[in-house]
Design an enzyme around this catalytic site. Structure first.
Site, PDB file in Angstrom:
ATOM      1  N   SER A 189       0.733  -1.067   0.191  1.00 19.04           N
ATOM      2  CA  SER A 189      -0.046  -0.041   0.039  1.00 19.04           C
ATOM      3  C   SER A 189       0.932   1.303  -0.202  1.00 19.04           C
ATOM      4  O   SER A 189       0.555   2.461  -0.751  1.00 19.04           O
ATOM      5  CB  SER A 189      -0.906   0.060   1.220  1.00 19.04           C
ATOM      6  OG  SER A 189      -1.759  -0.983   0.886  1.00 19.04           O
ATOM      7  N   LYS A 231     -10.014  -5.178  11.113  1.00 20.91           N
ATOM      8  CA  LYS A 231     -11.342  -4.610  10.224  1.00 20.91           C
ATOM      9  C   LYS A 231     -12.554  -4.530  11.264  1.00 20.91           C
ATOM     10  O   LYS A 231     -13.116  -3.497  11.119  1.00 20.91           O
ATOM     11  CB  LYS A 231     -11.538  -5.305   9.210  1.00 20.91           C
ATOM     12  CG  LYS A 231     -10.420  -4.995   7.978  1.00 20.91           C
ATOM     13  CD  LYS A 231     -10.525  -5.649   6.614  1.00 20.91           C
ATOM     14  CE  LYS A 231      -9.336  -5.620   6.004  1.00 20.91           C
ATOM     15  NZ  LYS A 231      -9.334  -6.261   4.611  1.00 20.91           N
ATOM     16  N   GLY A 288     -14.469 -18.273   3.417  1.00 21.21           N
ATOM     17  CA  GLY A 288     -14.042 -17.081   4.415  1.00 21.21           C
ATOM     18  C   GLY A 288     -15.304 -16.398   4.969  1.00 21.21           C
ATOM     19  O   GLY A 288     -16.015 -16.165   4.271  1.00 21.21           O
ATOM     20  N   GLY A 302     -12.808 -10.331   8.184  1.00 24.12           N
ATOM     21  CA  GLY A 302     -12.979  -9.187   7.619  1.00 24.12           C
ATOM     22  C   GLY A 302     -12.789  -8.649   5.989  1.00 24.12           C
ATOM     23  O   GLY A 302     -13.596  -7.792   5.581  1.00 24.12           O
ATOM     24  N   THR A 349     -15.501 -21.866  10.420  1.00 23.22           N
ATOM     25  CA  THR A 349     -16.485 -21.661  11.618  1.00 23.22           C
ATOM     26  C   THR A 349     -17.684 -21.446  10.869  1.00 23.22           C
ATOM     27  O   THR A 349     -17.976 -20.047  10.448  1.00 23.22           O
ATOM     28  CB  THR A 349     -16.246 -20.722  12.364  1.00 23.22           C
ATOM     29  OG1 THR A 349     -14.793 -20.722  12.809  1.00 23.22           O
ATOM     30  CG2 THR A 349     -16.930 -20.372  13.650  1.00 23.22           C
ATOM     31  N   TYR A 385      -1.433 -11.658  -2.365  1.00 26.54           N
ATOM     32  CA  TYR A 385      -0.699 -11.559  -3.364  1.00 26.54           C
ATOM     33  C   TYR A 385       0.713 -11.747  -2.935  1.00 26.54           C
ATOM     34  O   TYR A 385       0.986 -12.124  -1.933  1.00 26.54           O
ATOM     35  CB  TYR A 385      -0.795 -10.219  -4.054  1.00 26.54           C
ATOM     36  CG  TYR A 385      -0.822  -9.091  -2.935  1.00 26.54           C
ATOM     37  CD1 TYR A 385      -1.905  -8.553  -2.178  1.00 26.54           C
ATOM     38  CD2 TYR A 385       0.377  -8.464  -2.531  1.00 26.54           C
ATOM     39  CE1 TYR A 385      -1.994  -7.638  -1.157  1.00 26.54           C
ATOM     40  CE2 TYR A 385       0.530  -7.763  -1.503  1.00 26.54           C
ATOM     41  CZ  TYR A 385      -0.579  -7.168  -1.106  1.00 26.54           C
ATOM     42  OH  TYR A 385      -0.547  -6.304   0.224  1.00 26.54           O
TER      43      TYR A 385
HETATM   44  P1  NAP Z   1      -9.703 -12.286   9.003  1.00 25.34           P
HETATM   45  O1  NAP Z   1     -10.609 -11.233   9.646  1.00 25.34           O
HETATM   46  O2  NAP Z   1      -8.706 -12.529  10.320  1.00 25.34           O
HETATM   47  O3  NAP Z   1     -10.506 -13.590   8.927  1.00 25.34           O
HETATM   48  C1  NAP Z   1      -9.520 -14.714   8.500  1.00 25.34           C
HETATM   49  C2  NAP Z   1     -10.366 -15.737   7.545  1.00 25.34           C
HETATM   50  O4  NAP Z   1      -9.722 -16.909   7.242  1.00 25.34           O
HETATM   51  C3  NAP Z   1     -11.695 -16.460   8.686  1.00 25.34           C
HETATM   52  O5  NAP Z   1     -12.713 -16.928   7.682  1.00 25.34           O
HETATM   53  C4  NAP Z   1     -10.955 -17.749   9.307  1.00 25.34           C
HETATM   54  O6  NAP Z   1     -11.952 -18.745   9.369  1.00 25.34           O
HETATM   55  C5  NAP Z   1     -10.181 -18.016   7.808  1.00 25.34           C
HETATM   56  N1  NAP Z   1      -9.089 -19.056   8.220  1.00 25.34           N
HETATM   57  C6  NAP Z   1      -7.766 -18.580   9.098  1.00 25.34           C
HETATM   58  N2  NAP Z   1      -7.141 -19.703   8.894  1.00 25.34           N
HETATM   59  C7  NAP Z   1      -7.691 -20.883   8.616  1.00 25.34           C
HETATM   60  C8  NAP Z   1      -7.213 -22.177   8.318  1.00 25.34           C
HETATM   61  N3  NAP Z   1      -6.113 -22.408   8.851  1.00 25.34           N
HETATM   62  N4  NAP Z   1      -8.229 -22.820   7.521  1.00 25.34           N
HETATM   63  C9  NAP Z   1      -9.382 -22.375   6.904  1.00 25.34           C
HETATM   64  N5  NAP Z   1      -9.769 -20.959   7.248  1.00 25.34           N
HETATM   65  C10 NAP Z   1      -9.110 -20.376   8.027  1.00 25.34           C
HETATM   66  O7  NAP Z   1      -8.796 -11.831   7.753  1.00 25.34           O
HETATM   67  P2  NAP Z   1      -9.053 -10.894   6.778  1.00 25.34           P
HETATM   68  O8  NAP Z   1      -9.213  -9.550   6.926  1.00 25.34           O
HETATM   69  O9  NAP Z   1     -10.480 -11.510   6.384  1.00 25.34           O
HETATM   70  O10 NAP Z   1      -8.116 -11.124   5.598  1.00 25.34           O
HETATM   71  C11 NAP Z   1      -8.173 -12.708   5.015  1.00 25.34           C
HETATM   72  C12 NAP Z   1      -6.980 -12.581   3.631  1.00 25.34           C
HETATM   73  O11 NAP Z   1      -7.421 -11.814   2.598  1.00 25.34           O
HETATM   74  C13 NAP Z   1      -5.616 -12.051   4.378  1.00 25.34           C
HETATM   75  O12 NAP Z   1      -4.794 -12.623   3.543  1.00 25.34           O
HETATM   76  C14 NAP Z   1      -5.693 -10.662   3.723  1.00 25.34           C
HETATM   77  O13 NAP Z   1      -4.239 -10.325   3.332  1.00 25.34           O
HETATM   78  C15 NAP Z   1      -6.294 -10.542   2.524  1.00 25.34           C
HETATM   79  N6  NAP Z   1      -7.175  -9.575   1.935  1.00 25.34           N
HETATM   80  C16 NAP Z   1      -6.416  -8.855   0.841  1.00 25.34           C
HETATM   81  C17 NAP Z   1      -7.106  -7.634   0.146  1.00 25.34           C
HETATM   82  C18 NAP Z   1      -6.762  -7.066  -1.062  1.00 25.34           C
HETATM   83  O14 NAP Z   1      -6.734  -5.844  -1.144  1.00 25.34           O
HETATM   84  N7  NAP Z   1      -5.921  -7.964  -1.819  1.00 25.34           N
HETATM   85  C19 NAP Z   1      -8.004  -7.208   0.987  1.00 25.34           C
HETATM   86  C20 NAP Z   1      -8.643  -7.907   2.251  1.00 25.34           C
HETATM   87  C21 NAP Z   1      -7.999  -8.876   2.558  1.00 25.34           C
HETATM   88  P3  NAP Z   1     -12.625 -18.615  11.027  1.00 25.34           P
HETATM   89  O15 NAP Z   1     -13.595 -17.563  11.100  1.00 25.34           O
HETATM   90  O16 NAP Z   1     -13.081 -20.043  10.998  1.00 25.34           O
HETATM   91  O17 NAP Z   1     -11.555 -18.369  11.956  1.00 25.34           O
END
Ligand code: NAP
Length: 274
Positions: free
Chosen positions: A16, A65, A126, A129, A152, A219
């Protein structure tokens, strides 16, 4: 000079600062944008400190988030629906919270990947956030069906419940599932933190229709496992770099009132990373 930042944990991988510096250069704006690693229990303190230092706004990444949405005194309708914010603006009358992830992903799929999701079957893996922010804008693309699958499953159920009215008004069927997903899809989006943590692809290859689009929100090197899985199973593989640049362009608009040329900056960023 106006100051912005991205707060997260981890945040070291973030591109970013590069993206916003380039946007500012192209738009002729003077600003500083940095990354800030925040302790897992230190988000509120991190925001307070940055505001005291004169910060104008910030992006929020994993895992803050939901906390960011709770901290905002006012939220945009899309942040309200997501109950998650990736963009905060520090206004004189308090913090304004927005979510630009969804419009970023939808715009990347439609304009950069050139795929129209109308009438298609989508799998969103997923319910954190990232997933929360994109479900509304995906529904607005009028797909036939979206299945939200999460480890979950109760969180997936809560997420689709919140979007039920929007889905009904767009003719989209919404379903919640665990990770043992049944059926095959035209578009599969990995919005879990599995690529970031190196945990492997969380769903079976049977979810991919031949020629499906398979996107990981991650990424860089961490996304390679997912991308190889996708192309090795006959899908079109896409990483989260386009989404990142598109959501950043929308955040720039929220802060600065103008939208920078995202396609140009995405091409430059890909060339820089290649
Ligand atoms: P978050 O709020 O912490 O949520 C994590 C998610 O991953 C939850 O659904 C969790 O499931 C699941 N998870 C974690 N470990 C797991 C495992 N071992 N097996 C299965 N599911 C698992 O994180 P977030 O903000 O949503 O971000 C998620 C990803 O998206 C990150 O890699 C982030 O960098 C990426 N992202 C990228 C952008 C972009 O602009 N490219 C934007 C947003 C997010 P539970 O609910 O069961 O814990």
């Amino acid at each position: 000079m106006d100051m912005y930042c991205v707060m997260g944990n981890p945040v070291e991988h973030s591109k970013s600062p590069w993206i916003h510096a380039r946007f500012a250069q192209l738009m002729g704006h003077e600003l500083r944008y940095e990354k800030r690693l925040v302790a897992l229990d230190g988000f509120i303190d991190g925001i307070r400190t940055f505001r005291e230092e004169g910060g104008k706004g910030c992006n929020v990444t994993v895992p803050f988030k939901f906390e960011a949405a709770m901290l905002a005194a006012r939220r945009s309708p899309r942040a309200e629906l997501a109950q998650a914010c990736n963009t905060l603006r520090f206004d004189a009358d308090g913090i304004f919270g927005d979510n630009t992830d969804g419009v970023g992903l939808a715009s990347d799929i439609a304009h950069n990947a050139g795929i129209d999701i109308a009438g298609r079957d989508l799998l969103l893996v997923g319910a954190g956030g990232g997933a929360s922010g994109v479900l509304g804008p995906l529904i607005e693309g009028r797909p036939r069906r979206i299945v939200v699958a999460n480890r979950t499953s109760a969180k997936a159920a809560a997420l689709i419940e919140r979007h039920a009215t929007l889905a009904a008004s767009h003719g989209t069927q919404l379903q919640a599932s665990g990770l043992d997903v049944a059926g095959a899809f035209d578009v599969v989006i990995n919005a879990t933190a599995t690529s970031m943590s190196g945990a492997g692809v969380p769903v079976p290859a049977s979810v991919l229709k031949p020629g499906a689009l398979a996107c990981d929100m991650m990424y860089g090197p961490a996304a390679q496992g997912f991308l190889q899985w996708a192309s090795g199973n006959g899908a079109i593989a896409r990483d989260g770099l386009g989404m990142l640049v598109e959501q950043a362009a929308e955040a720039f608009l929220v802060w600065r009132g103008v939208r920078p040329p995202s396609a140009q900056v995405l091409a430059e960023l890909r060339a820089t990373l290649a």
